[in-house]
Scaffold this motif. Structure first.
Motif, short mmCIF file in Angstrom:
data_model
loop_
_atom_site.label_atom_id
_atom_site.label_comp_id
_atom_site.label_asym_id
_atom_site.label_seq_id
_atom_site.Cartn_x
_atom_site.Cartn_y
_atom_site.Cartn_z
N ASP A 190 1.01 -1.27 -0.08
CA ASP A 190 -0.25 -0.01 -0.07
C ASP A 190 0.94 1.26 -0.13
OD1 ASP A 190 -1.21 2.37 1.24
OD2 ASP A 190 -3.13 0.65 1.19
N PRO A 191 0.71 2.14 -1.00
CA PRO A 191 1.67 3.20 -1.08
C PRO A 191 1.40 4.24 0.45
CG PRO A 191 0.23 3.09 -3.01
CD PRO A 191 -0.28 2.18 -2.11
N GLY A 192 0.16 4.34 1.14
CA GLY A 192 0.12 4.98 2.50
C GLY A 192 1.05 4.25 3.28
N MET A 193 1.12 2.86 3.23
CA MET A 193 2.12 2.48 4.33
C MET A 193 3.68 2.66 4.03
SD MET A 193 2.74 -1.79 5.13
CE MET A 193 3.47 -2.19 3.48
N VAL A 194 3.98 2.79 2.57
CA VAL A 194 5.53 3.20 2.63
C VAL A 194 5.63 4.49 2.97
CG1 VAL A 194 6.90 3.41 0.60
CG2 VAL A 194 5.61 1.28 0.39
N LEU A 195 4.61 5.45 2.53
CA LEU A 195 4.87 6.87 3.02
C LEU A 195 4.82 6.93 4.48
CD1 LEU A 195 2.10 8.78 1.00
CD2 LEU A 195 4.29 9.24 0.91
N GLY A 196 4.09 6.24 5.39
CA GLY A 196 4.20 6.15 6.74
C GLY A 196 5.71 5.53 7.32
N LEU A 197 6.26 4.55 6.42
CA LEU A 197 7.47 3.99 6.78
C LEU A 197 8.47 5.06 6.61
CD1 LEU A 197 8.92 0.58 6.17
CD2 LEU A 197 10.31 2.49 5.51
N ILE A 198 8.39 5.71 5.52
CA ILE A 198 9.43 6.90 5.19
C ILE A 198 9.12 8.04 6.08
CG2 ILE A 198 10.08 8.90 3.53
CD1 ILE A 198 9.10 6.62 1.25
N GLN A 199 8.00 8.38 6.74
CA GLN A 199 8.06 9.66 7.66
C GLN A 199 8.73 8.97 8.96
OE1 GLN A 199 4.01 11.03 8.40
NE2 GLN A 199 4.54 10.92 10.75
N VAL A 200 8.68 7.94 9.39
CA VAL A 200 9.26 7.46 10.60
C VAL A 200 10.62 7.30 10.21
CG1 VAL A 200 9.57 5.40 11.97
CG2 VAL A 200 7.19 6.22 11.65
N GLU A 201 11.19 6.62 9.11
CA GLU A 201 12.56 6.26 8.82
C GLU A 201 13.45 7.61 8.68
OE1 GLU A 201 14.54 3.79 8.86
OE2 GLU A 201 13.03 2.19 9.05
N SER A 202 13.00 8.56 7.80
CA SER A 202 13.86 9.61 7.45
C SER A 202 13.02 10.90 7.28
CB SER A 202 14.39 9.36 6.01
OG SER A 202 13.16 9.57 4.99
N ALA A 203 11.94 11.01 7.80
CA ALA A 203 11.04 12.37 7.67
C ALA A 203 11.17 12.89 6.12
CB ALA A 203 11.57 13.35 8.69
N TYR A 204 11.26 12.37 5.43
CA TYR A 204 11.19 12.61 3.98
C TYR A 204 12.41 13.29 3.41
CZ TYR A 204 6.53 11.21 4.26
OH TYR A 204 5.20 10.48 4.67
N ARG A 205 13.80 12.80 4.20
CA ARG A 205 14.89 13.55 3.63
C ARG A 205 15.67 12.34 2.84
NH1 ARG A 205 17.83 14.93 8.39
NH2 ARG A 205 17.05 13.07 9.06
N LYS A 206 15.87 13.17 1.43
CA LYS A 206 16.60 12.07 0.53
C LYS A 206 17.92 11.64 1.11
CE LYS A 206 17.43 12.19 -4.45
NZ LYS A 206 17.77 13.01 -5.62
N TYR A 207 18.61 12.67 1.54
CA TYR A 207 20.03 12.31 2.11
C TYR A 207 20.16 11.90 3.53
CZ TYR A 207 20.95 14.37 -2.50
OH TYR A 207 21.03 14.45 -3.91
N ALA A 208 19.20 11.46 4.23
CA ALA A 208 19.21 11.12 5.58
C ALA A 208 20.21 9.90 5.89
CB ALA A 208 17.74 10.88 6.00
N VAL A 209 20.95 9.81 6.88
CA VAL A 209 21.93 8.93 7.18
C VAL A 209 21.73 8.62 8.55
CG1 VAL A 209 24.29 7.93 7.33
CG2 VAL A 209 23.71 9.52 5.31
N SER A 210 21.45 7.18 9.12
CA SER A 210 21.13 7.01 10.38
C SER A 210 22.65 6.69 11.05
CB SER A 210 20.29 5.87 10.51
OG SER A 210 21.25 4.55 10.23
N VAL A 211 22.63 6.50 12.37
CA VAL A 211 23.79 6.43 13.15
C VAL A 211 24.49 4.97 12.78
CG1 VAL A 211 23.19 7.80 15.01
CG2 VAL A 211 22.61 5.37 15.06
N VAL A 212 23.74 4.08 12.07
CA VAL A 212 24.27 2.85 11.68
C VAL A 212 24.53 2.62 10.34
CG1 VAL A 212 23.17 1.60 13.82
CG2 VAL A 212 21.94 1.66 11.65
#
Length: 201
Positions: A89-111
């Motif tokens: 579901d595209p909405g689920m992917v949008l939700g995952l992106i919100q949680v993971e990166s807040a819609y930032r293309k160049y986000a990098v996590s601490v790991v």
């Protein structure tokens, strides 16, 4: 790379490298290599109209997070294409992106997870061409993320709670799946909500 930002949330991706059956690895590799452009296509007029109303609704709602019109259009077209291609579901992917990166293309996590869907770089060795920099490409990142999530859902026999936990490297813990499911609720599209088609691509 300049402009790379550390992801602000404790939920940012940390998929774990694990042994995959050869058939699973091959299927993922083939999914990643598909070179078709991410342009939605439709079997009939009704399906196209549903997509257009979805696009208009989500484009308006995403405007504050992605203010550039062309970038937002490309993002939504690609997200729809890759989500549907993976049976998500595209909405689920949008939700995952919100949680993971807040819609930032160049986000990098601490790991070290990268991009919109916070894909761990080891995946480029497992199923790609080992070029980690491609994870900052929008389509590549969404394709990897959606294909990996689909694989985890299949591995967990459709159990979304466990699959989301596996995606985050926190299988069995409630915080991450609950955060994604809550975000998914915010991005669900309700057809017939009075959205004009004038804003559609």
């Amino acid at each position: 790379m300049t402009g790379v930002l550390a992801a602000p949330y404790g939920f940012a991706g940390n998929q774990q490298e694990e042994a995959l059956a050869d058939s699973v690895r091959l299927a993922l590799s083939n999914a990643i290599l598909d070179a078709r452009p991410p342009k939605p296509s439709f079997a009939n007029v009704l399906d196209r109209q549903r997509y257009q109303t979805w696009f208009a609704d989500l484009s308006a709602r995403l405007q504050r997070k992605l203010p550039d019109d062309q970038m937002r259009t490309e993002f939504l077209e690609t997200l729809w294409y890759e989500a549907k291609r993976a049976g998500l579901d595209p909405g689920m992917v949008l939700g995952l992106i919100q949680v993971e990166s807040a819609y930032r293309k160049y986000a990098v996590s601490v790991v070290g997870a990268r991009g919109y869907m916070q894909v761990m770089p080891f995946w480029t060795n497992v199923i790609g061409d080992s070029d980690r920099s491609k994870l900052f490409n929008m389509q590549t990142n969404l394709r990897y993320g959606c294909a990996i999530l689909r694989m985890y859902i299949d591995m967990e026999k459709g159990n979304l709670f466990l699959a989301l936990g596996r995606y985050n490297g926190s299988r069995g813990k409630p915080e991450y799946p609950n955060a994604v499911l809550a975000a998914w609720n915010k991005w669900k599209h309700t057809p017939g909500a009075g959205v004009s088609l004038a804003a559609s691509p």
